[in-house]
Design a protein around this motif. Sequence first.
Motif, mmCIF file in Angstrom:
data_model
loop_
_atom_site.group_PDB
_atom_site.id
_atom_site.type_symbol
_atom_site.label_atom_id
_atom_site.label_comp_id
_atom_site.label_asym_id
_atom_site.label_seq_id
_atom_site.Cartn_x
_atom_site.Cartn_y
_atom_site.Cartn_z
ATOM 1 N N GLY A 82 30.676 -24.021 34.027
ATOM 2 C CA GLY A 82 30.611 -24.037 35.479
ATOM 3 C C GLY A 82 31.459 -25.094 36.136
ATOM 4 N N ARG A 83 32.401 -25.686 35.399
ATOM 5 C CA ARG A 83 33.267 -26.723 35.959
ATOM 6 C C ARG A 83 34.498 -26.155 36.647
ATOM 7 N N SER A 84 34.734 -24.887 36.458
ATOM 8 C CA SER A 84 35.840 -24.225 37.146
ATOM 9 C C SER A 84 35.372 -22.853 37.604
ATOM 10 N N SER A 85 36.083 -22.300 38.546
ATOM 11 C CA SER A 85 35.701 -20.995 39.086
ATOM 12 C C SER A 85 36.959 -20.253 39.496
ATOM 13 N N PHE A 86 36.756 -19.066 40.054
ATOM 14 C CA PHE A 86 37.885 -18.269 40.525
ATOM 15 C C PHE A 86 38.129 -18.481 42.018
ATOM 16 N N GLY A 87 37.472 -19.486 42.591
ATOM 17 C CA GLY A 87 37.600 -19.736 44.020
ATOM 18 C C GLY A 87 38.744 -20.652 44.378
ATOM 19 N N SER A 88 39.840 -20.553 43.668
ATOM 20 C CA SER A 88 41.002 -21.410 43.921
ATOM 21 C C SER A 88 42.011 -20.698 44.817
ATOM 22 N N PRO A 89 42.938 -21.448 45.418
ATOM 23 C CA PRO A 89 43.985 -20.833 46.249
ATOM 24 C C PRO A 89 44.858 -19.888 45.425
ATOM 25 N N PRO A 90 45.512 -18.924 46.069
ATOM 26 C CA PRO A 90 46.364 -17.956 45.358
ATOM 27 C C PRO A 90 47.427 -18.592 44.473
ATOM 28 N N ILE A 91 47.994 -19.727 44.912
ATOM 29 C CA ILE A 91 49.051 -20.360 44.121
ATOM 30 C C ILE A 91 48.522 -20.836 42.772
ATOM 31 N N VAL A 127 58.493 -24.030 37.988
ATOM 32 C CA VAL A 127 58.347 -24.058 39.447
ATOM 33 C C VAL A 127 56.876 -24.098 39.852
ATOM 34 N N LEU A 128 56.072 -23.179 39.303
ATOM 35 C CA LEU A 128 54.663 -23.112 39.692
ATOM 36 C C LEU A 128 53.888 -24.334 39.213
ATOM 37 N N GLY A 129 54.186 -24.794 37.998
ATOM 38 C CA GLY A 129 53.488 -25.970 37.484
ATOM 39 C C GLY A 129 53.743 -27.192 38.341
ATOM 40 N N THR A 130 54.968 -27.353 38.799
ATOM 41 C CA THR A 130 55.313 -28.500 39.642
ATOM 42 C C THR A 130 54.679 -28.379 41.019
ATOM 43 N N ILE A 131 54.703 -27.189 41.589
ATOM 44 C CA ILE A 131 54.107 -26.975 42.912
ATOM 45 C C ILE A 131 52.617 -27.286 42.894
ATOM 46 N N VAL A 132 51.916 -26.783 41.883
ATOM 47 C CA VAL A 132 50.460 -27.012 41.809
ATOM 48 C C VAL A 132 50.157 -28.491 41.613
ATOM 49 N N THR A 133 50.947 -29.169 40.805
ATOM 50 C CA THR A 133 50.742 -30.605 40.602
ATOM 51 C C THR A 133 50.905 -31.372 41.909
ATOM 52 N N VAL A 134 51.973 -31.074 42.635
ATOM 53 C CA VAL A 134 52.225 -31.752 43.911
ATOM 54 C C VAL A 134 51.104 -31.467 44.905
ATOM 55 N N ARG A 135 50.655 -30.225 44.965
ATOM 56 C CA ARG A 135 49.559 -29.867 45.882
ATOM 57 C C ARG A 135 48.295 -30.652 45.554
ATOM 58 N N VAL A 180 63.257 -15.896 32.072
ATOM 59 C CA VAL A 180 62.836 -15.900 33.473
ATOM 60 C C VAL A 180 61.441 -16.498 33.601
ATOM 61 N N TRP A 181 60.606 -16.200 32.632
ATOM 62 C CA TRP A 181 59.211 -16.665 32.648
ATOM 63 C C TRP A 181 59.147 -18.195 32.652
ATOM 64 N N VAL A 182 60.009 -18.828 31.870
ATOM 65 C CA VAL A 182 60.014 -20.290 31.786
ATOM 66 C C VAL A 182 60.343 -20.907 33.142
ATOM 67 N N VAL A 183 61.286 -20.331 33.853
ATOM 68 C CA VAL A 183 61.645 -20.836 35.183
ATOM 69 C C VAL A 183 60.433 -20.782 36.108
ATOM 70 N N ALA A 184 59.708 -19.664 36.075
ATOM 71 C CA ALA A 184 58.514 -19.523 36.910
ATOM 72 C C ALA A 184 57.461 -20.561 36.537
ATOM 73 N N HIS A 239 46.037 -19.356 41.124
ATOM 74 C CA HIS A 239 45.868 -18.145 40.315
ATOM 75 C C HIS A 239 47.217 -17.687 39.758
ATOM 76 N N ALA A 240 48.254 -17.772 40.582
ATOM 77 C CA ALA A 240 49.587 -17.397 40.107
ATOM 78 C C ALA A 240 50.008 -18.309 38.956
ATOM 79 N N HIS A 241 49.745 -19.586 39.107
ATOM 80 C CA HIS A 241 50.036 -20.569 38.050
ATOM 81 C C HIS A 241 49.301 -20.202 36.766
ATOM 82 N N ALA A 242 48.022 -19.861 36.883
ATOM 83 C CA ALA A 242 47.215 -19.524 35.704
ATOM 84 C C ALA A 242 47.726 -18.259 35.016
ATOM 85 N N ILE A 243 48.064 -17.253 35.808
ATOM 86 C CA ILE A 243 48.545 -15.989 35.245
ATOM 87 C C ILE A 243 49.859 -16.191 34.503
ATOM 88 N N VAL A 244 50.762 -16.960 35.106
ATOM 89 C CA VAL A 244 52.061 -17.174 34.477
ATOM 90 C C VAL A 244 51.924 -17.977 33.184
#
Length: 233
Positions: free
Chosen positions: A16-25, A71-79, A64-68, A27-32
Amino acid sequence: MAATIVAGFSLQLGMGRSSFGSPPIVHAHAIVFMGWVVLYVAQNVFVARQARSLHRQLGWIGVVWVVAMVVLGTIVTVRMVRAGHAPFFFAPLKFLIFNPISLIAFAGLTAAAIRLRRHTEWHARLHYCAMANLLGPALGRLMPLPLLIPYAYEATFVAMMVFPAAGAIADFRTRRRVHPAWWWGIAALVATTLVTEALSNSTAGLTLYRQVTAGSSGAMIAPLSYPPWPPLA
């Protein structure tokens, strides 16, 4: 390595320390990132079954996947840092630095593996080291990092290094020598940590933190102070 990643994130969800109630970005990070785990396992299965054509075709998707991922990993960290939500067992400045640096190292090792794709022994081992470099978040969820403050990051690094060390030992046991790709891969991982430590304790690192958090809640948090523990209830 794939099992470690699944175990780490599944444990947090189960407790119960994590949930699916996170922002879309997020979720995109997790999927990638989980998609890369699936891709990596599939590539190994294709090689084991001699499906070389599928392996090559899927490999170019990985570029292509590595580029994503970077980008997403850095964005989520900054957020997270801007929102003042860095994990409480990491100093916010170190968290801001080690995630992007690790992703750059991952991308570099992956690029080297692709560049040396015709040299199978190099290709496989460099990809393996790149994959090992992604294990930090999963290992952190399996280890008692709050009890390891102020060495949570270093402890995670040591645990991660078990995997490439095991590969080098397996090489020595079966071939009576350690392939040089292991030394290059391990050196890259060690260099990642050394750069992180240096930047985290430098004026440049403090300047970067101030620039990234300017005008946000994160600017109110001391970059080298550990956030308070969350409520136990």
